[in-house]
Motif scaffolding. Structure first.
Motif, PDB file in Angstrom:
ATOM      1  N   LEU A 112     -85.597 -74.389 -41.477  1.00  0.00           N
ATOM      2  CA  LEU A 112     -84.449 -74.053 -40.645  1.00  0.00           C
ATOM      3  C   LEU A 112     -84.883 -73.071 -39.557  1.00  0.00           C
ATOM      4  CD1 LEU A 112     -81.669 -73.358 -43.340  1.00  0.00           C
ATOM      5  CD2 LEU A 112     -81.592 -75.180 -41.632  1.00  0.00           C
ATOM      6  N   GLY A 113     -84.015 -72.875 -38.565  1.00  0.00           N
ATOM      7  CA  GLY A 113     -84.236 -71.808 -37.601  1.00  0.00           C
ATOM      8  C   GLY A 113     -84.203 -72.219 -36.145  1.00  0.00           C
ATOM      9  N   ILE A 114     -84.563 -73.469 -35.835  1.00  0.00           N
ATOM     10  CA  ILE A 114     -84.606 -73.849 -34.427  1.00  0.00           C
ATOM     11  C   ILE A 114     -83.205 -73.835 -33.809  1.00  0.00           C
ATOM     12  CG2 ILE A 114     -84.398 -76.355 -34.732  1.00  0.00           C
ATOM     13  CD1 ILE A 114     -86.845 -74.535 -32.361  1.00  0.00           C
ATOM     14  N   ASN A 115     -82.180 -74.179 -34.599  1.00  0.00           N
ATOM     15  CA  ASN A 115     -80.815 -74.165 -34.072  1.00  0.00           C
ATOM     16  C   ASN A 115     -80.283 -72.749 -33.883  1.00  0.00           C
ATOM     17  OD1 ASN A 115     -80.280 -77.035 -33.879  1.00  0.00           O
ATOM     18  ND2 ASN A 115     -80.390 -77.051 -36.102  1.00  0.00           N
ATOM     19  N   ASP A 116     -80.759 -71.813 -34.724  1.00  0.00           N
ATOM     20  CA  ASP A 116     -80.380 -70.414 -34.524  1.00  0.00           C
ATOM     21  C   ASP A 116     -80.842 -69.927 -33.152  1.00  0.00           C
ATOM     22  OD1 ASP A 116     -79.622 -69.175 -37.501  1.00  0.00           O
ATOM     23  OD2 ASP A 116     -81.001 -70.875 -37.592  1.00  0.00           O
ATOM     24  N   LEU A 117     -82.014 -70.402 -32.730  1.00  0.00           N
ATOM     25  CA  LEU A 117     -82.547 -70.010 -31.428  1.00  0.00           C
ATOM     26  C   LEU A 117     -81.905 -70.793 -30.290  1.00  0.00           C
ATOM     27  CD1 LEU A 117     -86.392 -69.773 -32.162  1.00  0.00           C
ATOM     28  CD2 LEU A 117     -84.664 -67.971 -32.312  1.00  0.00           C
ATOM     29  N   PHE A 118     -81.796 -72.106 -30.475  1.00  0.00           N
ATOM     30  CA  PHE A 118     -81.385 -72.969 -29.361  1.00  0.00           C
ATOM     31  C   PHE A 118     -79.878 -72.924 -29.119  1.00  0.00           C
ATOM     32  CE2 PHE A 118     -80.276 -77.014 -27.363  1.00  0.00           C
ATOM     33  CZ  PHE A 118     -81.176 -77.037 -26.313  1.00  0.00           C
ATOM     34  N   TRP A 119     -79.089 -73.106 -30.169  1.00  0.00           N
ATOM     35  CA  TRP A 119     -77.643 -73.221 -29.999  1.00  0.00           C
ATOM     36  C   TRP A 119     -76.918 -71.885 -30.127  1.00  0.00           C
ATOM     37  CZ3 TRP A 119     -76.320 -77.438 -27.747  1.00  0.00           C
ATOM     38  CH2 TRP A 119     -76.989 -78.635 -28.012  1.00  0.00           C
ATOM     39  N   TYR A 120     -77.428 -70.999 -30.973  1.00  0.00           N
ATOM     40  CA  TYR A 120     -76.697 -69.763 -31.263  1.00  0.00           C
ATOM     41  C   TYR A 120     -77.247 -68.566 -30.503  1.00  0.00           C
ATOM     42  CZ  TYR A 120     -74.346 -72.466 -34.860  1.00  0.00           C
ATOM     43  OH  TYR A 120     -73.608 -73.418 -35.504  1.00  0.00           O
TER      44      TYR A 120
ATOM     45  N   LEU B  95     -91.326 -72.670 -37.800  1.00  0.00           N
ATOM     46  CA  LEU B  95     -90.715 -73.494 -36.759  1.00  0.00           C
ATOM     47  C   LEU B  95     -91.771 -74.357 -36.076  1.00  0.00           C
ATOM     48  CD1 LEU B  95     -88.108 -71.218 -34.955  1.00  0.00           C
ATOM     49  CD2 LEU B  95     -87.814 -72.739 -36.916  1.00  0.00           C
ATOM     50  N   LEU B  96     -91.395 -75.595 -35.806  1.00  0.00           N
ATOM     51  CA  LEU B  96     -92.302 -76.571 -35.213  1.00  0.00           C
ATOM     52  C   LEU B  96     -92.349 -76.441 -33.692  1.00  0.00           C
ATOM     53  CD1 LEU B  96     -91.034 -79.661 -37.217  1.00  0.00           C
ATOM     54  CD2 LEU B  96     -93.007 -78.230 -37.779  1.00  0.00           C
ATOM     55  N   ASP B  97     -93.385 -77.014 -33.119  1.00  0.00           N
ATOM     56  CA  ASP B  97     -93.484 -77.162 -31.677  1.00  0.00           C
ATOM     57  C   ASP B  97     -92.388 -78.113 -31.183  1.00  0.00           C
ATOM     58  OD1 ASP B  97     -94.614 -76.972 -29.083  1.00  0.00           O
ATOM     59  OD2 ASP B  97     -95.745 -78.821 -29.403  1.00  0.00           O
ATOM     60  N   THR B  98     -91.838 -77.829 -30.018  1.00  0.00           N
ATOM     61  CA  THR B  98     -90.854 -78.704 -29.378  1.00  0.00           C
ATOM     62  C   THR B  98     -91.209 -78.846 -27.903  1.00  0.00           C
ATOM     63  OG1 THR B  98     -89.390 -76.862 -28.805  1.00  0.00           O
ATOM     64  CG2 THR B  98     -88.978 -77.970 -30.916  1.00  0.00           C
ATOM     65  N   HIS B  99     -90.649 -79.876 -27.286  1.00  0.00           N
ATOM     66  CA  HIS B  99     -90.845 -80.039 -25.840  1.00  0.00           C
ATOM     67  C   HIS B  99     -90.290 -78.839 -25.084  1.00  0.00           C
ATOM     68  CE1 HIS B  99     -91.083 -81.826 -21.873  1.00  0.00           C
ATOM     69  NE2 HIS B  99     -89.800 -81.575 -21.710  1.00  0.00           N
ATOM     70  N   LYS B 100     -89.148 -78.326 -25.516  1.00  0.00           N
ATOM     71  CA  LYS B 100     -88.539 -77.175 -24.837  1.00  0.00           C
ATOM     72  C   LYS B 100     -89.492 -75.983 -24.842  1.00  0.00           C
ATOM     73  CE  LYS B 100     -84.538 -74.077 -24.780  1.00  0.00           C
ATOM     74  NZ  LYS B 100     -84.419 -74.156 -23.309  1.00  0.00           N
ATOM     75  N   ALA B 101     -90.155 -75.745 -25.961  1.00  0.00           N
ATOM     76  CA  ALA B 101     -91.086 -74.620 -26.034  1.00  0.00           C
ATOM     77  C   ALA B 101     -92.265 -74.803 -25.089  1.00  0.00           C
ATOM     78  CB  ALA B 101     -91.578 -74.437 -27.464  1.00  0.00           C
ATOM     79  N   SER B 102     -92.654 -76.060 -24.855  1.00  0.00           N
ATOM     80  CA  SER B 102     -93.806 -76.310 -23.991  1.00  0.00           C
ATOM     81  C   SER B 102     -93.499 -76.097 -22.517  1.00  0.00           C
ATOM     82  CB  SER B 102     -94.331 -77.734 -24.211  1.00  0.00           C
ATOM     83  OG  SER B 102     -93.416 -78.698 -23.709  1.00  0.00           O
ATOM     84  N   VAL B 103     -92.218 -76.170 -22.152  1.00  0.00           N
ATOM     85  CA  VAL B 103     -91.847 -76.013 -20.740  1.00  0.00           C
ATOM     86  C   VAL B 103     -91.056 -74.733 -20.466  1.00  0.00           C
ATOM     87  CG1 VAL B 103     -91.846 -78.507 -20.377  1.00  0.00           C
ATOM     88  CG2 VAL B 103     -89.707 -77.364 -21.006  1.00  0.00           C
TER      89      VAL B 103
END
Length: 239
Positions: A102-110, A142-150
């Motif tokens: 878990l955790g990516i939504n805490d960063l992205f949405w919240y 937390l995994l790598d995402t496209h958003k993190a790369s840009v």
């Protein structure tokens, strides 16, 4: 042979959607190959129906349904909501092991601050132990995402989250309820291992499952490390 009970706690990355194998499937097959009597537990057993806008509306079209699909994962799920429900779920399903991604939504949405995210993580762990004082907890990074790369700022927030995840695990681990880290990020590259920049394709599923398998074997003597090199997975999902 005693049965090993595991609850996978996660968001869309663990829930999966129409036509997925899921990394849950990959882990189940790996552990069964190594003779583990395994019971996945949790309140759900479905995928998300990707053709509809609703979240958690249920879909049974696994690429291969021949595994135990029970889980505790849902699209969009953050720590900040799950922390309020995990005690009841752990008490109801009594997992010996809790595998958490878990955790990516805490960063992205919240958009919570690092301090708030850490407080939510600590509450999640404490509440899970209310359900079972001896639950063993494996926290995935937390995994790598496209958003993190840009987006360098978002990438920095991901790195800070993972740093605090590791420190919190070290701080809150106990003999009765150990907490260890699965380095799910270590071999996962969004450009190669997702189908949309966030959600794992078959190759990504293997890498997530392998990180948890390695940790189960190395830290708890459950099963065996996942073999490398990884096989190439033939994708079923339409582009």
């Amino acid at each position: 042979m005693s049965v090993v009970t595991m609850m996978i706690v996660g968001d869309s990355i663990s829930h999966g959607s129409s036509g997925d194998w899921t990394w849950r499937y990959r882990l189940f097959k790996h552990l069964k190959q190594h003779g583990i009597a395994l019971d996945f537990v949790g309140p759900r057993n479905d995928l998300d129906a990707i053709e509809t806008p609703e979240i958690g509306d249920g879909d049974a079209t696994y690429a291969d349904p021949d595994f135990d699909p029970d889980h505790n994962a849902q699209w969009g799920r953050p720590y900040c909501l799950e922390m309020g429900e995990i005690a009841q779920k752990v008490a109801a399903h009594r997992p010996a092991y809790m595998l958490v991604l878990l955790g990516i939504n805490d960063l992205f949405w919240y958009g919570h601050s690092p301090d708030q995210n850490e407080a939510n993580l600590r509450a999640f762990i404490s509440n899970a132990r209310t359900g079972n004082q001896e639950v063993k907890i494996i926290l995935g990074t937390l995994l790598d995402t496209h958003k993190a790369s840009v987006d360098p700022e978002f990438n920095a927030r991901v790195s800070e989250f993972n740093r605090r995840l590791i420190l919190t695990a070290c701080d809150m681990t106990t003999e009765r309820s150990p907490i260890v880290i699965a380095a799910t990020h270590a071999e996962f590259v969004a450009s190669a291992h997702t189908w949309d920049g966030t959600h794992p394709n078959g190759d990504g599923e293997l890498r997530i499952a392998a990180a948890f398998a390695d940790t189960l074997a190395g830290q708890f003597g459950v099963g065996a490390a996942y073999p490398r090199p990884f096989p190439k997975v033939a994708e079923l999902r339409p582009v």
